[in-house]
Structure formats: structure tokens, C-alpha cells
Design a protein around this motif. Structure first.
Motif, mmCIF file in Angstrom:
data_model
loop_
_atom_site.group_PDB
_atom_site.id
_atom_site.type_symbol
_atom_site.label_atom_id
_atom_site.label_comp_id
_atom_site.label_asym_id
_atom_site.label_seq_id
_atom_site.Cartn_x
_atom_site.Cartn_y
_atom_site.Cartn_z
ATOM 1 N N LYS A 210 78.808 58.613 -31.328
ATOM 2 C CA LYS A 210 80.145 59.056 -32.135
ATOM 3 C C LYS A 210 80.127 60.556 -32.126
ATOM 4 C CE LYS A 210 81.523 54.785 -34.147
ATOM 5 N NZ LYS A 210 80.186 53.890 -34.099
ATOM 6 N N GLU A 211 79.007 60.894 -32.530
ATOM 7 C CA GLU A 211 78.974 62.427 -32.917
ATOM 8 C C GLU A 211 79.184 63.439 -31.344
ATOM 9 O OE1 GLU A 211 78.767 64.530 -35.710
ATOM 10 O OE2 GLU A 211 79.345 62.625 -36.562
ATOM 11 N N ARG A 212 78.629 62.845 -30.480
ATOM 12 C CA ARG A 212 78.691 63.593 -29.019
ATOM 13 C C ARG A 212 80.358 63.813 -28.740
ATOM 14 N NH1 ARG A 212 77.401 59.821 -24.258
ATOM 15 N NH2 ARG A 212 79.079 58.642 -25.243
ATOM 16 N N ALA A 213 81.283 63.064 -28.977
ATOM 17 C CA ALA A 213 82.622 63.245 -28.827
ATOM 18 C C ALA A 213 83.075 64.412 -29.920
ATOM 19 C CB ALA A 213 83.628 61.970 -29.002
ATOM 20 N N ILE A 214 82.762 64.279 -30.990
ATOM 21 C CA ILE A 214 83.026 65.438 -32.228
ATOM 22 C C ILE A 214 82.654 66.738 -31.762
ATOM 23 C CG2 ILE A 214 82.661 66.016 -34.459
ATOM 24 C CD1 ILE A 214 82.547 62.844 -35.293
ATOM 25 N N GLU B 259 77.249 61.726 -20.202
ATOM 26 C CA GLU B 259 76.685 62.487 -21.280
ATOM 27 C C GLU B 259 77.149 63.850 -21.317
ATOM 28 O OE1 GLU B 259 75.292 61.095 -23.466
ATOM 29 O OE2 GLU B 259 73.179 60.071 -22.931
ATOM 30 N N TYR B 260 76.644 64.695 -22.509
ATOM 31 C CA TYR B 260 77.225 66.010 -22.551
ATOM 32 C C TYR B 260 76.393 67.127 -22.457
ATOM 33 C CZ TYR B 260 81.581 63.396 -24.175
ATOM 34 O OH TYR B 260 82.634 62.693 -24.328
ATOM 35 N N ARG B 261 76.313 68.159 -21.395
ATOM 36 C CA ARG B 261 75.536 68.867 -21.194
ATOM 37 C C ARG B 261 75.954 69.905 -22.116
ATOM 38 N NH1 ARG B 261 75.825 73.191 -18.167
ATOM 39 N NH2 ARG B 261 77.519 72.266 -16.621
ATOM 40 N N THR B 262 74.815 71.002 -22.879
ATOM 41 C CA THR B 262 75.060 71.758 -23.656
ATOM 42 C C THR B 262 74.263 73.072 -23.476
ATOM 43 O OG1 THR B 262 75.870 72.441 -26.029
ATOM 44 C CG2 THR B 262 73.781 71.210 -25.740
#
Length: 546
Positions: free
Chosen positions: A86-90, A166-169
Motif C-alpha cells: 500500500k505504501e508504494r502507491a502513497i 513495481e515502482y523504480r526510484t
């Protein structure tokens, strides 16, 4: 509000002895900066101190993903997967300029860890636990579809695959944007300042810290009602300044990554694959490069500059050769590398890859709070939980504390109405930046990296040096790093403000000398300081080259 700069750093140090803080945070990684932001946004007077640069430890040396940890489902870490999922989206909502959704491909093989049914079920559970929106839910692919997505994959034994978002950062830039937001909210954050001891009240409770400025050698003290130790791999060293640590609570493990030019390993999308020994590895394309990692080995050596060994490289190269046999990648193809140290909570009888990535908080008999463990993705939730505890303590002393607001608080540079506005903004801002004399590509680079702070970068055009050897784009980003991101050394700029040592090492070699000269003039370094910072940069370049 004063800029988050070298001059502000000096001012903050000078006023420490007369200030009284509600919260002092020790450690300037993602956990520490997250706590500082949560605390100050609740109205608490907050100080953060970091003995190196912000994000200099684990928070600039991760796999650079804001991800939910699919593999933790296998270990039945259901709550961990749900929370960080859930934190990924935040994180994405609050910082779309440093968090980018990408479809991750998970191939599965006859002899692999993941099977067709278990992968389908696992990804479905993952979507449910993480609250994944409909457009980003998992897709199952046949063998033919997998190879169409990624022709370089090994066909032998390939059954099919799953695809999920997934989210690259950029971990260091994410940490920096959190730190800058904390500063904007009123917190004092100071890098290159080391805790050498604690202060105590008449009841023997911690009520402050003793500090040494690592750049000048000057000593300071700072008083605070609550002191939080968020030192990452150094938490036990900080704890030992307060009281004897009877048993090691942490297990430190090393993870390494290799970077190749995209022409050497031309992947179409990120791949998450398992190795013959049961580990999971990422291969991720990024801005003309592809990086591969990570390992997970017990580490007990230098924490400040962890080194990569030939054995580390050979392990990852074997994994690459097994998964992408047509790529013919070898030792000479490695452009750059990095190694990082993870602080994990000790668990009896478990191997390094099996240990949970949960966080844990301890309180010493003197009241020092220590937080360790956790994942980059869950930094905001970790900060919320420990600041809730801090708030309860402070409220009993009559301190007014507001509610947590970080769930919807846009980070510095991320002030968009919605994440979808980011791409159009970058295009529009890049066109505007060309009016300064920048190329459109330089404009795109600046707008995409700094988000809504690109205007601040542009305003520095009146401060550039026309006689400098440095191109306008480099002068602007360098000045911004110094004046708005408290960069104090060339390594700060090349490694943590731009990530270039990891992802564009040839560019660093090309521009290192004029950057050092430029910083010498702006920061008024002596010849001795200039030589010291030059040597430090050369050492970090040598580390990156392995």
C-alpha cells in the motif's frame, strides 16, 4: 524561509546551544528523514543530524525500487507485504518525479522457485494485499508471450511468466526530497555532524546530544526532549554511546549491483528472476544503462565505504549468463558498481535471505529510542508509527502535537495535483528551459529530475559563471545542489544528488575537474580542502569501477 544550503548549515550549527527541540533524530537516511518530516509536520520542533551526507549509507545503495516485496509472501510475511504494498502507491502519489511505475516481468522455469499456478496465485494475493488498482493488476503470460516481451531470456525450461507493476526510484533523491520537505516545514537538518555522546537530565534520562562538525572539528551540544536513533547500520554504535549493548540486535548484510551499458544488456523491461541457489535478482533498464542485483551476504567490514569483491561480481555474472545466455556479458563489460549494507533484525536459525525486512523499535533505560530494519518502501509508515509513540510521550508533558499528515503530503518537487500531471509538466517545462539557452534534452533532464522545483533551478541562471568550463546545465544543477540541497563535496553532487557515479561514470570523469574548481570558488575551500575532496572523489570512483 532560508534555503537548504551550506550557509543555512552554518547558521543551524551556531544556534544549536540556544535552541530546545522536541525531537532530535540521529541519522539522515530515508528512515531518519522520514521521522523528521513526520515530526515537524505535526508541529514538533525537530532537529536531524547526520555524520556523513544525507543518504550516504544504505539509502543511496539499494536496488532503487519502491516495491512490495513479492518474495516475502513465500515467507508468509503477509502484514509486511500488505503494508509496504500500500505504501508504494502513497510514495508515488507524493513524489511522481522520483517514483516511476514499470511493468516487471517474472519468468518461471521447470526447475525454478516459482511455478505457474503458485505464481498466478501469489501475484493475485499480492494485488489484493497491496490494494493494487485495476489497471496495474497482474497479467499471466505464455512462454511465447514472455519471449516476445524479452527475447534475451533463456528459453530452456521456460514455462511462462507473470507481469506486475513495481515502482523504480532514485533512493538518494527520494531521501533528499523528504529532507527538503522537512526543512520547508521548519525542521533543522545538518549533514556531516557526528554524535559523540549524549546529554542527561537529573533523572539520568537522555535530553540531548554532543556533536562534532566533521568538516571543521568544532564541537556543539543540542538539547531535545526525545532523541531517536535512526542510524541504519550504525544504530548499535550509537546505542553504545548511551549504554552497554549486551547482544547484537542487528545482522548486517551486503548487497551489490553491477551496471552495464544498455547495448551490452539490452533489456526491454525490468526482470525479476530466481537463481539456482534460490535467491531472487533484479535486472533493470534505466536511462541507457542496465543494472543487476542484488546479493545478500553477511558483512562485518567498512560500513562507510563497503567494497565489492571479485566473488560478488562473478556471482552476479553467472546469474546473468544463466538467465540471458545470448547477451555474452563478461567482467570487462561492467561499467560501474555499488555495494550497500542492510541492517536486518537478528532471527535465530535463519539465513540472510530468509530474515524478515520488518522494522523494530527499542527504548533504552535512559529513554533513547532506536529504530532499525524495515524497507525503503515502508519509510513513511515506519516514521508514522514511531512518531505516534513520540507524540504520546510529549503529550503527557503538555506538548501540543498534531495528527500525522504525511500520507497526503507532497514531497519537495512533487507538488502535482495528481501523478499523471508529471509527464505533461516535464514536456512543457523543458520547452521553457530552452529559453535559458539549454538544449531540449537538458531541459527534459532537469524537469524530470527536479519536478516542480525545476523553476528554482532555472532561477539560478543569474548566478552562473560565464567563464566556467562547465556547460550551463551542469552549472545549474551544481548550484542547485549547493544552494538548495546542502551539497558540501564533489561526492555529494556526483553520487547522491545526480547518481552519476553509478549510472554515468564516464560523464563524471569528463567533468570532475571543472566541478571541483567551481565548488572551490563557491564554497571558498582552501587548497588543502580541495585536495582532500578531490582524493575522496577519486576513491569513490575507484570503488565504483571495482
Amino acid at each position: 524561509m532560508k534555503p537548504f544550503s551550506h550557509t543555512n548549515r552554518t547558521h543551524s550549527l551556531q544556534q544549536l546551544s540556544t535552541a530546545r527541540y522536541d525531537v532530535i533524530v540521529v541519522g539522515g537516511g530515508i528512515t531518519g528523514t522520514g521521522i523528521a518530516l513526520d515530526a515537524v509536520s505535526r508541529g514538533l520542533k525537530t532537529l536531524l543530524i547526520e555524520m556523513q551526507d544525507f543518504a550516504a549509507g544504505t539509502s543511496s545503495r539499494s536496488t532503487k525500487l519502491v516495491h512490495g516485496g513479492l518474495r516475502y509472501l513465500k515467507q508468509l510475511e503477509v502484514k509486511l507485504v500488505a503494508d509496504v504494498g500500500k505504501e508504494r502507491a502513497i510514495v508515488y502519489e507524493n513524489a511522481p518525479h522520483v517514483t516511476h511505475p514499470e511493468w516487471m516481468l517474472l519468468p518461471f522455469y521447470k526447475s525454478g522457485t516459482f511455478g505457474k499456478l503458485s505464481t498466478s496465485f501469489g501475484l493475485q494475493v499480492y494485488d489484493f494485499l497491496a490494494g493494487v488498482k485495476k489497471s496495474e493488476r497482474r497479467k499471466m503470460l505464455s512462454k511465447e508471450e514472455v519471449l516476445k516481451h524479452e527475447p534475451l531470456l533463456n528459453e530452456d525450461g521456460l514455462i511462462g511468466g507473470g507481469e506486475y507493476v513495481e515502482y523504480r526510484t532514485d533512493d538518494a533523491r527520494l531521501t533528499m526530497e523528504v529532507a527538503k520537505k522537512a526543512h520547508e516545514q521548519g525542521a533543522d537538518l545538518i549533514n556531516y555532524t557526528k554524535v559523540t555522546g549524549f546529554l542527561y537530565d537529573e533523572q539520568g534520562k537522555v535530553n540531548g546530544v554532543q556533536l562534532v562538525d566533521q568538516l571543521t572539528g568544532d564541537s556543539y551540544t543540542a538539547h531535545g526532549t526525545i532523541v531517536v536513533n535512526a542510524g541504519g547500520p550504525w544504530v548499535e554504535q550509537v546505542m553504545s554511546l548511551d549504554e552497554k549493548v549486551e547482544a547484537h540486535k542487528l545482522l548486517l548484510t551486503k548487497g551489490v549491483h553491477l551496471v552495464f551499458d544498455r547495448s551490452v544488456l539490452p533489456l526491454h523491461q525490468p526482470i525479476y528472476f530466481d537463481t539456482p541457489d534460490g535467491r531472487m535478482i533484479f535486472a533493470i533498464p534505466r536511462n541507457g544503462k542496465t543494472y543487476v542485483g542484488t546479493t545478500d551476504t553477511v558483512y562485518e567490514a567498512d560500513l562507510i565505504n563497503p567494497k565489492m569483491t571479485d566473488e560478488d561480481k562473478e556471482y552476479l555474472l553467472r546469474a546473468i549468463t544463466t538467465m540471458f545466455p545470448k547477451a555474452f556479458v563478461g567482467m570487462n563489460d561492467i561499467e560501474s558498481t555499488w555495494a550497500g549494507v542492510r541492517p536486518l533484525i537478528q532471527e535465530e536459525g535463519k539465513g540472510t535471505s530468509e530474515i524478515s525486512r520488518k522494522d523494530e523499535v527499542w527504548e533504552s533505560s535512559t529513554g533513547l529510542l532506536t529504530i532499525a530494519g524495515g524497507k525503503l518502501t515502508g519509510y513513511r509508515k515506519m516514521a508514522e508509527e514511531i512518531t505516534n509513540s513520540i507524540s504520546k510521550k510529549l503529550k503527557t508533558q503538555g506538548v501540543k502535537v498534531g495528527p500525522c499528515v504525511t500520507k497526503t503530503l507532497r514531497l519537495s518537487g512533487g507538488e502535482f495535483n495528481r501523478p499523471g500531471d508529471y509527464r505533461a509538466y516535464v514536456e512543457d517545462r523543458a520547452k521553457e528551459l530552452t529559453k535559458l539557452g539549454l538544449s531540449f534534452q537538458d531541459g527534459l533532464n532537469i524537469a524530470s529530475m527536479y519536478g516542480t522545483n525545476a523553476n528554482q533551478v532555472a532561477q539560478l541562471v543569474s548566478h552562473v559563471n560565464p567563464s566556467s568550463q562547465l556547460p550551463l546545465a551542469i552549472q545549474l544543477t551544481l548550484l542547485y545542489s549547493i544552494e538548495y540541497e546542502m551539497a558540501m563535496t564533489p561526492v555529494d553532487y556526483f553520487m547522491r544528488r545526480t547518481g552519476a557515479i553509478f549510472f554515468d561514470i564516464h560523464w563524471v570523469e569528463q567533468w570532475k575537474a571543472p566541478v571541483i574548481s567551481y565548488m572551490k570558488e563557491v564554497l571558498n575551500w582552501s587548497s588543502e580542502q580541495t585536495n582532500q575532496y578531490r582524493e575522496e572523489l577519486e576513491a569513490r570512483l575507484a570503488d565504483a569501477k571495482g
